[in-house]
Enzyme design. Structure first.
Site, mmCIF file in Angstrom:
data_model
loop_
_atom_site.group_PDB
_atom_site.id
_atom_site.type_symbol
_atom_site.label_atom_id
_atom_site.label_comp_id
_atom_site.label_asym_id
_atom_site.label_seq_id
_atom_site.Cartn_x
_atom_site.Cartn_y
_atom_site.Cartn_z
ATOM 1 N N PRO A 122 -55.796 -45.955 -40.283
ATOM 2 C CA PRO A 122 -56.367 -44.904 -41.123
ATOM 3 C C PRO A 122 -56.305 -45.312 -42.596
ATOM 4 O O PRO A 122 -55.306 -45.893 -43.039
ATOM 5 C CB PRO A 122 -55.457 -43.696 -40.856
ATOM 6 N N ASP A 179 -52.713 -38.114 -32.172
ATOM 7 C CA ASP A 179 -51.566 -38.931 -31.761
ATOM 8 C C ASP A 179 -50.436 -38.893 -32.787
ATOM 9 O O ASP A 179 -49.260 -39.021 -32.445
ATOM 10 C CB ASP A 179 -51.986 -40.373 -31.492
ATOM 11 N N GLN A 180 -50.781 -38.661 -34.065
ATOM 12 C CA GLN A 180 -49.758 -38.662 -35.110
ATOM 13 C C GLN A 180 -48.838 -37.438 -35.036
ATOM 14 O O GLN A 180 -47.696 -37.486 -35.520
ATOM 15 C CB GLN A 180 -50.404 -38.730 -36.492
ATOM 16 N N HIS A 210 -54.130 -43.906 -27.735
ATOM 17 C CA HIS A 210 -53.012 -43.830 -28.681
ATOM 18 C C HIS A 210 -52.188 -42.571 -28.434
ATOM 19 O O HIS A 210 -50.946 -42.602 -28.486
ATOM 20 C CB HIS A 210 -53.534 -43.828 -30.119
ATOM 21 N N ALA A 250 -55.601 -37.609 -35.909
ATOM 22 C CA ALA A 250 -54.428 -36.757 -36.100
ATOM 23 C C ALA A 250 -53.723 -36.460 -34.787
ATOM 24 O O ALA A 250 -52.504 -36.258 -34.780
ATOM 25 C CB ALA A 250 -54.830 -35.450 -36.778
ATOM 26 N N GLN A 295 -46.575 -44.168 -41.160
ATOM 27 C CA GLN A 295 -46.440 -43.513 -39.858
ATOM 28 C C GLN A 295 -45.057 -43.759 -39.244
ATOM 29 O O GLN A 295 -44.494 -42.882 -38.604
ATOM 30 C CB GLN A 295 -47.518 -44.007 -38.889
#
Length: 358
Positions: free
Chosen positions: A129, A293-294, A316, A291, A102
């Site tokens: 994750p 927040d990513q 997050h 997903a 990440q």
């Protein structure tokens, strides 16, 4: 240039602030000073996987890092240019490989050439994750931004020793594309894997898959469910996990995960994974809770206006928006869709960052 000061205790108060701010520091070429690192955790300061990620970003950019010690609550990162190429990292613990990914994936997108990183640590561990979510679910979302990466599993690693191995390969981009993922989704089918490793018997994988299937059918009707159950031979130590993905008719993937732990029955692990998946499916969203927040950092860097349909923004996600906005100046709007309970649109006009190294 004076470093931009980032408060590591804001909102989520964990490692996410560290990951996003260090990635943006490298991409934008801006030095940062982060204080109160992981102030919201029982053991504040840098843990092995955080330090591993920071050192990797330092090496990727031929930069400098002050305060780079286990337990440190303040660091200063002064990046150089993102070089790309071949690197290797080892947390020497069960520190999460996916959390390191990440942090470095956004940086490698803006390198001057293709990058391959050999990574050692934990592949399926708590509070992060699992690798399978990254490869099976998140990668499909990333492709919509124009992101191409692969994580080749060499060996799984579990708590407490880790020793998992993954080869991350990332192709650089000139710029990222914006995405429009704002339409309610119709469910198509559920796929997944349920596995055990080490001395744990295969019946545990079967029980996790069976309980997950029953829960999904009970909640979502007779939607097709296919969960592959197996004994993982490429692993160090003992572990068990189940990773589910629901495909929609628009080609979106929503995920749910469960991790085997001592004194947690296999059927409960399967139900926990199913519950996570069902929550997203009920809301007919485009991105699940992991997903949402990513994608924030990619929305900010992309060219054009991005819109994503999500459930209630997680802590997050709110943290990611706060840190990303501070460092990029990009503004995010969270729109509550009153017609669909607990459903929101996250929208932003990206800065259109261009990779001048290509």
């Amino acid at each position: 240039m004076e470093p931009v000061v980032v408060d590591g205790s804001i909102l989520e108060g964990g490692g996410q602030t560290l990951r996003i701010s260090s990635a943006l520091s490298a991409i934008l070429g801006v030095p940062i000073r982060i204080h109160s690192i992981r102030a919201g955790r029982s053991t504040p300061g840098l843990r092995p996987q955080h330090l591993t990620g920071l050192n990797l970003i330092k090496d990727l950019t031929n930069g400098s890092l002050e305060g780079g010690n286990i337990g440190s609550t303040e660091i200063t990162l002064r990046p150089g240019q993102i070089s790309g190429g071949e690197f290797s990292v080892d947390t020497k613990t069960a520190g999460s490989i996916t959390l390191i990914v990440q942090a470095v994936l956004p940086c490698l997108l803006f390198a001057g050439k293709k990058s391959t990183i050999k990574m050692k640590g934990g592949t399926n561990v708590e509070m992060s994750p699992p690798l399978d979510y990254l490869t099976d679910v998140f990668s499909s979302v990333a492709k919509r931004f124009g992101i191409s990466f692969s994580c080749k599993l060499i060996k799984r690693g579990f708590y407490p020793k880790g020793c998992g191995e993954v080869d991350l390969t990332v192709e650089p981009v000139k710029r990222l594309s914006c995405v429009t993922l704002d339409q309610p989704q119709t469910l198509k089918c559920v796929n997944g894997v349920s596995f055990v490793a080490g001395t744990i018997p295969i019946r545990v994988a079967n029980e996790m898959a069976h309980s997950a299937t029953l829960k999904i059918h009970d909640s979502l009707g007779k939607i097709p469910v296919n969960i592959h159950q197996f004994k993982e031979n490429k692993a160090f130590g003992n572990g068990a996990a189940i990773i589910l993905s629901c495909e929609t008719t628009d080609g979106m993937l929503l995920g749910g995960t469960g991790l085997g732990k001592p004194r947690n029955p296999a059927n409960r692990v399967g139900q926990e994974a199913a519950d996570e998946l069902i929550e997203s499916c009920f809301r007919k969203v485009c991105l699940d809770q992991y997903a949402q927040d990513q994608v924030i950092i990619f929305m900010a860097l992309a060219e054009g206006i991005s819109k994503v349909l999500v459930g209630p923004p997680t802590l997050h996600t709110r943290t990611a928006i706060h840190v990303t906005s501070q460092l990029t100046g990009v503004k995010f709007d969270i729109i509550d869709l009153k017609t669909q309970p607990e459903t929101f649109i996250i929208e932003c006009k990206g800065m259109g960052f261009v990779n001048t190294r290509l």
